[in-house]
Motif scaffolding. Structure first.
Motif, PDB file in Angstrom:
ATOM      1  N   MET A   1       1.093  -1.245   0.111  1.00  0.00           N
ATOM      2  CA  MET A   1      -0.150   0.017   0.047  1.00  0.00           C
ATOM      3  C   MET A   1       0.829   1.302  -0.034  1.00  0.00           C
ATOM      4  SD  MET A   1      -3.072   1.002   2.771  1.00  0.00           S
ATOM      5  CE  MET A   1      -3.778  -0.432   2.245  1.00  0.00           C
ATOM      6  N   ASN A   2       0.458   2.296  -0.795  1.00  0.00           N
ATOM      7  CA  ASN A   2       1.180   3.428  -0.964  1.00  0.00           C
ATOM      8  C   ASN A   2       1.287   4.262   0.444  1.00  0.00           C
ATOM      9  OD1 ASN A   2       1.860   3.154  -3.458  1.00  0.00           O
ATOM     10  ND2 ASN A   2       0.059   3.887  -4.388  1.00  0.00           N
ATOM     11  N   PRO A   3       2.237   5.062   0.881  1.00  0.00           N
ATOM     12  CA  PRO A   3       2.101   5.642   1.886  1.00  0.00           C
ATOM     13  C   PRO A   3       1.523   6.959   2.056  1.00  0.00           C
ATOM     14  CG  PRO A   3       4.375   6.112   0.557  1.00  0.00           C
ATOM     15  CD  PRO A   3       3.506   4.830   0.113  1.00  0.00           C
ATOM     16  N   ILE A   4       0.986   7.279   3.121  1.00  0.00           N
ATOM     17  CA  ILE A   4       0.117   8.568   3.163  1.00  0.00           C
ATOM     18  C   ILE A   4       0.949   9.712   2.890  1.00  0.00           C
ATOM     19  CG2 ILE A   4      -1.445   9.651   4.598  1.00  0.00           C
ATOM     20  CD1 ILE A   4      -2.316   7.186   5.970  1.00  0.00           C
ATOM     21  N   LYS A   5       0.600  10.608   2.068  1.00  0.00           N
ATOM     22  CA  LYS A   5       1.293  11.752   1.576  1.00  0.00           C
ATOM     23  C   LYS A   5       1.145  12.913   2.516  1.00  0.00           C
ATOM     24  CE  LYS A   5       0.072  11.600  -2.886  1.00  0.00           C
ATOM     25  NZ  LYS A   5       0.038  12.176  -4.013  1.00  0.00           N
ATOM     26  N   VAL A   6       2.114  13.337   3.138  1.00  0.00           N
ATOM     27  CA  VAL A   6       1.829  14.641   4.240  1.00  0.00           C
ATOM     28  C   VAL A   6       2.530  15.762   3.611  1.00  0.00           C
ATOM     29  CG1 VAL A   6       2.139  15.099   6.540  1.00  0.00           C
ATOM     30  CG2 VAL A   6       1.550  12.763   6.086  1.00  0.00           C
ATOM     31  N   MET A   7       1.972  16.956   3.805  1.00  0.00           N
ATOM     32  CA  MET A   7       2.344  18.150   3.518  1.00  0.00           C
ATOM     33  C   MET A   7       2.419  19.086   4.801  1.00  0.00           C
ATOM     34  SD  MET A   7       1.833  20.811   0.541  1.00  0.00           S
ATOM     35  CE  MET A   7       0.569  22.183   1.316  1.00  0.00           C
ATOM     36  N   VAL A  32       6.026  14.680   1.892  1.00  0.00           N
ATOM     37  CA  VAL A  32       6.162  15.153   0.506  1.00  0.00           C
ATOM     38  C   VAL A  32       6.519  16.633   0.353  1.00  0.00           C
ATOM     39  CG1 VAL A  32       4.807  13.117  -0.248  1.00  0.00           C
ATOM     40  CG2 VAL A  32       3.842  15.334  -0.187  1.00  0.00           C
ATOM     41  N   ALA A  33       6.264  17.519   1.102  1.00  0.00           N
ATOM     42  CA  ALA A  33       6.401  19.058   0.759  1.00  0.00           C
ATOM     43  C   ALA A  33       6.315  19.557   2.299  1.00  0.00           C
ATOM     44  CB  ALA A  33       5.570  19.314  -0.127  1.00  0.00           C
ATOM     45  N   ASP A  40       2.658  29.917  -1.006  1.00  0.00           N
ATOM     46  CA  ASP A  40       3.599  28.525  -1.504  1.00  0.00           C
ATOM     47  C   ASP A  40       2.615  27.279  -1.171  1.00  0.00           C
ATOM     48  OD1 ASP A  40       5.478  30.072  -2.121  1.00  0.00           O
ATOM     49  OD2 ASP A  40       6.712  29.889  -0.585  1.00  0.00           O
ATOM     50  N   ALA A  41       1.975  27.135  -0.180  1.00  0.00           N
ATOM     51  CA  ALA A  41       1.029  26.048   0.393  1.00  0.00           C
ATOM     52  C   ALA A  41       0.021  25.684  -0.796  1.00  0.00           C
ATOM     53  CB  ALA A  41       0.655  26.269   1.376  1.00  0.00           C
ATOM     54  N   LYS A  42      -0.729  26.711  -1.249  1.00  0.00           N
ATOM     55  CA  LYS A  42      -1.651  26.609  -2.256  1.00  0.00           C
ATOM     56  C   LYS A  42      -1.157  25.972  -3.528  1.00  0.00           C
ATOM     57  CE  LYS A  42      -4.328  30.468  -0.505  1.00  0.00           C
ATOM     58  NZ  LYS A  42      -4.887  31.692  -0.408  1.00  0.00           N
ATOM     59  N   GLU A  43      -0.009  26.496  -3.907  1.00  0.00           N
ATOM     60  CA  GLU A  43       0.694  25.880  -5.171  1.00  0.00           C
ATOM     61  C   GLU A  43       1.147  24.343  -4.839  1.00  0.00           C
ATOM     62  OE1 GLU A  43       3.891  28.226  -6.633  1.00  0.00           O
ATOM     63  OE2 GLU A  43       2.467  29.910  -6.798  1.00  0.00           O
ATOM     64  N   MET A  44       1.738  24.166  -3.806  1.00  0.00           N
ATOM     65  CA  MET A  44       2.313  22.815  -3.608  1.00  0.00           C
ATOM     66  C   MET A  44       1.312  21.775  -3.335  1.00  0.00           C
ATOM     67  SD  MET A  44       5.303  23.373  -0.779  1.00  0.00           S
ATOM     68  CE  MET A  44       6.581  24.338  -1.209  1.00  0.00           C
ATOM     69  N   ILE A  45      -0.065  22.096  -2.823  1.00  0.00           N
ATOM     70  CA  ILE A  45      -1.142  21.187  -2.775  1.00  0.00           C
ATOM     71  C   ILE A  45      -1.621  20.794  -4.233  1.00  0.00           C
ATOM     72  CG2 ILE A  45      -3.544  21.000  -2.322  1.00  0.00           C
ATOM     73  CD1 ILE A  45      -3.295  23.055   0.084  1.00  0.00           C
ATOM     74  N   GLU A  46      -1.562  21.845  -5.334  1.00  0.00           N
ATOM     75  CA  GLU A  46      -1.868  21.306  -6.418  1.00  0.00           C
ATOM     76  C   GLU A  46      -0.690  20.446  -6.986  1.00  0.00           C
ATOM     77  OE1 GLU A  46      -2.594  24.713  -8.905  1.00  0.00           O
ATOM     78  OE2 GLU A  46      -4.271  25.468  -7.759  1.00  0.00           O
ATOM     79  N   ILE A  47       0.364  20.821  -6.641  1.00  0.00           N
ATOM     80  CA  ILE A  47       1.708  19.822  -7.203  1.00  0.00           C
ATOM     81  C   ILE A  47       1.657  18.412  -6.757  1.00  0.00           C
ATOM     82  CG2 ILE A  47       3.945  19.703  -7.525  1.00  0.00           C
ATOM     83  CD1 ILE A  47       3.941  23.054  -7.826  1.00  0.00           C
TER      84      ILE A  47
END
Length: 230
Positions: A1-7, A32-33, A40-47
């Motif tokens: 199972m893929n890990p849960i991606k955390v920002m 991941v970020a 910056d956070a708003k852009e990173m959420i999309e990426i």
């Protein structure tokens, strides 16, 4: 199972790094970020499309509550844990209405943090389950405290939490004569365990809603962290 991606969204670089290290101590989670500002956070959420955002409340450009509302308005499949030093009721109410998964007050306690991520991991896994839901499944995801009066099945417990010891700690708080709260040392002496071991069980029970913590100020010395039955 893929890990849960955390920002992580936190303007203090040292605190952001601390939360990163805390997260990496929990199996199944990957940072991941890291964003140090809301733009910056708003852009990173999309990426990066994180599964979970660890979000500070206050930034030089304002609060993050507007970003929380944007996440909900856009229907993004991203959950949020708000981590903040704010102790006012107003931000808490707005955060809860905005659908945060949890609200952690700084300074973050590692055991509380780990228990929160463990609970989120179970929640996230169940959302991925394609099978149909029973009422008990919905209740366990939305109202974890509703089933907290009973000992959690051993297969659902995080590493380091023994079901027999957990039941002993729970039984202490079922005593109707306990009204003023108990510290970790108090509970430890009642069940015959060390303060550090007892603290780990207490913070787990906080994460599932069985008890809640508060700082009690005495006449002298440092305030004591005590636990009360919900």
């Amino acid at each position: 199972m893929n890990p849960i991606k955390v920002m992580i969204v936190e303007d203090d670089a040292k605190i952001a790094d601390l939360h990163r290290r805390f997260t990496e101590k929990v199996e199944g989670f990957e940072v991941v970020a890291i964003a140090q500002g809301l733009d910056d956070a708003k852009e990173m959420i999309e990426i990066f499309e994180p599964d979970l955002i660890l979000l500070d409340l206050y930034f030089p450009e304002g609060t993050s509550l507007e970003m929380l509302r944007e996440i909900r308005t856009k229907g993004l499949e991203t959950d949020v844990i708000l981590i903040t030093a704010a102790r006012e009721m107003g931000p808490l109410k707005e955060a809860l209405r905005g659908g945060v998964f949890d609200y952690i007050i700084k300074p973050v306690i590692l055991d509380r943090f780990k228990a929160c991520l463990f609970r989120f991991g179970k929640y996230h896994s169940r959302l991925r389950n394609p099978e149909t839901l029973e009422q008990k499944d919905v209740d366990s995801m939305r109202h974890p405290s509703s089933s907290a009066s009973a000992v959690t099945p051993s297969e659902d417990l995080p590493k380091g939490i023994d079901p027999l010891t957990l039941k002993k700690v729970q039984d202490v708080f079922k005593d109707p004569d306990i009204e003023n709260g108990l510290g970790a040392e108090d509970v430890g002496s009642l069940i015959g365990a060390s303060r550090s071991t007892t603290r780990r069980y207490l913070e787990y029970l906080v994460s599932v809603g069985f008890i809640y913590p508060d700082l009690v100020y005495g006449t002298v010395g440092r305030p004591e962290r005590k636990y009360f039955r919900n």
